[in-house]
Write an enzyme that holds these catalytic residues in place. Sequence first.
Site, PDB file in Angstrom:
ATOM      1  N   PRO A 296      -0.770  -4.256   6.770  1.00  0.00           N
ATOM      2  CA  PRO A 296      -1.153  -4.273   5.352  1.00  0.00           C
ATOM      3  C   PRO A 296      -0.117  -4.884   4.402  1.00  0.00           C
ATOM      4  CG  PRO A 296      -0.502  -2.068   6.015  1.00  0.00           C
ATOM      5  CD  PRO A 296      -0.514  -2.895   7.261  1.00  0.00           C
ATOM      6  N   LYS A 300      -3.907  -8.539   3.031  1.00  0.00           N
ATOM      7  CA  LYS A 300      -4.814  -9.641   3.355  1.00  0.00           C
ATOM      8  C   LYS A 300      -6.125  -9.258   4.039  1.00  0.00           C
ATOM      9  CE  LYS A 300      -2.629 -13.062   1.709  1.00  0.00           C
ATOM     10  NZ  LYS A 300      -3.038 -13.005   0.316  1.00  0.00           N
ATOM     11  N   TYR A 388       0.393 -15.328  -0.960  1.00  0.00           N
ATOM     12  CA  TYR A 388      -0.011 -14.030  -1.526  1.00  0.00           C
ATOM     13  C   TYR A 388      -1.262 -14.165  -2.392  1.00  0.00           C
ATOM     14  CZ  TYR A 388       0.656  -9.153  -2.752  1.00  0.00           C
ATOM     15  OH  TYR A 388       0.488  -7.793  -2.879  1.00  0.00           O
TER      16      TYR A 388
HETATM   17  C1  PHB Z   1      -2.663  -1.061  -1.937  1.00  0.00           C
HETATM   18  O1  PHB Z   1      -3.309  -0.278  -1.243  1.00  0.00           O
HETATM   19  O2  PHB Z   1      -2.677  -0.981  -3.176  1.00  0.00           O
HETATM   20  C2  PHB Z   1      -1.845  -2.087  -1.280  1.00  0.00           C
HETATM   21  C3  PHB Z   1      -1.720  -2.108   0.095  1.00  0.00           C
HETATM   22  C4  PHB Z   1      -0.944  -3.085   0.697  1.00  0.00           C
HETATM   23  C5  PHB Z   1      -0.295  -4.025  -0.079  1.00  0.00           C
HETATM   24  C6  PHB Z   1      -0.444  -4.014  -1.445  1.00  0.00           C
HETATM   25  C7  PHB Z   1      -1.209  -3.042  -2.051  1.00  0.00           C
HETATM   26  O3  PHB Z   1       0.466  -4.974   0.494  1.00  0.00           O
END
Ligand code: PHB
Length: 394
Positions: A296, A300, A388
Amino acid sequence: MPISQRTQVGIVGAGPAGLVLSHLLHLQGIDSVVIENRSREYSEQRVRAGVLEQGTVDLLTEMGGGERMKKEGLVHYGIELRFGGKGHRIDFQELTGGKGITIYAQHEVLKDLNNARSAAGGQTIFEAENVSVHNLNTSHPKIRYEKDGGAHEVICDFIAGCDGFHGICRPSIPPGVIVEYEREYPFGWLGILAQAPPSSEELIYTYHDRGFALLSMRSPQISRLYLQCAPDENIDDWSDERIWQELQIRLSSPGWALTEGAILQKGVTGMRSFVAEPMQYGRLFLAGDSAHIVPPTGAKGLNLAVADVRVLARALAHFYSTGSQSLLDEYSAKCLRRVWKVQRFSWWMTSMLHRFPDENPFDQRRQLAELDYVTSSRAAAKSLAENYVGLPLE
Ligand code: PHB
């Protein structure tokens, strides 16, 4: 005899991939039925991802039903990388020519999609049991399921396997057809949802001696925070107090304070990278998590699922308008080009920001040099930013 029904595209799974596909097909006049083993309430409440790339936002908007996302989504034009107790902003807007991301929870996306499907008279069968797929190598594959004690079958032209990593579609492909590439990480994320206004307007990815931490959010009142932990961490060992204490340590930075609040939800997730190749067998097409998993750290997963079904919807529309399978034949290769680039990025972000149990002091210095480089070289920052906000869709 099962109750039999006919459709053009049978879709297994009512997550983002399945519902976006179903709606994209509907907009092209193609009929589909979505079969889901969970309840609608479950999927609309389960807290998952929350970062949408610009291309995902644009697609959801074009499809209609993006009004609430436009209103409630939080648009961000950068993130912070924090290490050595200091923050460094990566300015997406400046580095990508104006692009950004939108924070809008996956379960909110699902509510909007379910509503859009219902309004269009779409058929989604929730709480289907014993779902299975058959005759994949024929021109009429079928989906079987049980519901309320009765047996059903859906005869299709094509099946889309949008049923996630643990779904039934990928394992229904005969052995030897698919090559699986996989990497597990020796850590997980402990995630919380907290009744606390986010302590930063933008996301903060932190590298700390004690491990990675991330500050994210869901709304101006709700923070979402994560801590690197053991892959098999027992959540019962983490009192609310211990979680806040650890977040305070890892995220601390002079002149900055982390606001605490009631913890509404907590859980541990493992981290893996996974790709199944090819993403097709006969008339079964895999899309989203059934074909690939990313850790995570790059946010993505959902975006990649949406990119897959965009390609699939176009290929199916091409088939129904011309009778040509050419775009369907290219589906897997086309998706995998993007999938592997996103795998690379997600692996890179993960490797840069986490402590590894087997690392030596050299590795740690190298990670810090990587962070220093990415926050001081425009070329390196630009590479992070373009990945990103999302690589261009074809
Ligand atoms: C989120 O759940 O808000 C989240 C998860 C992983 C990320 C960024 C945000 O890299």
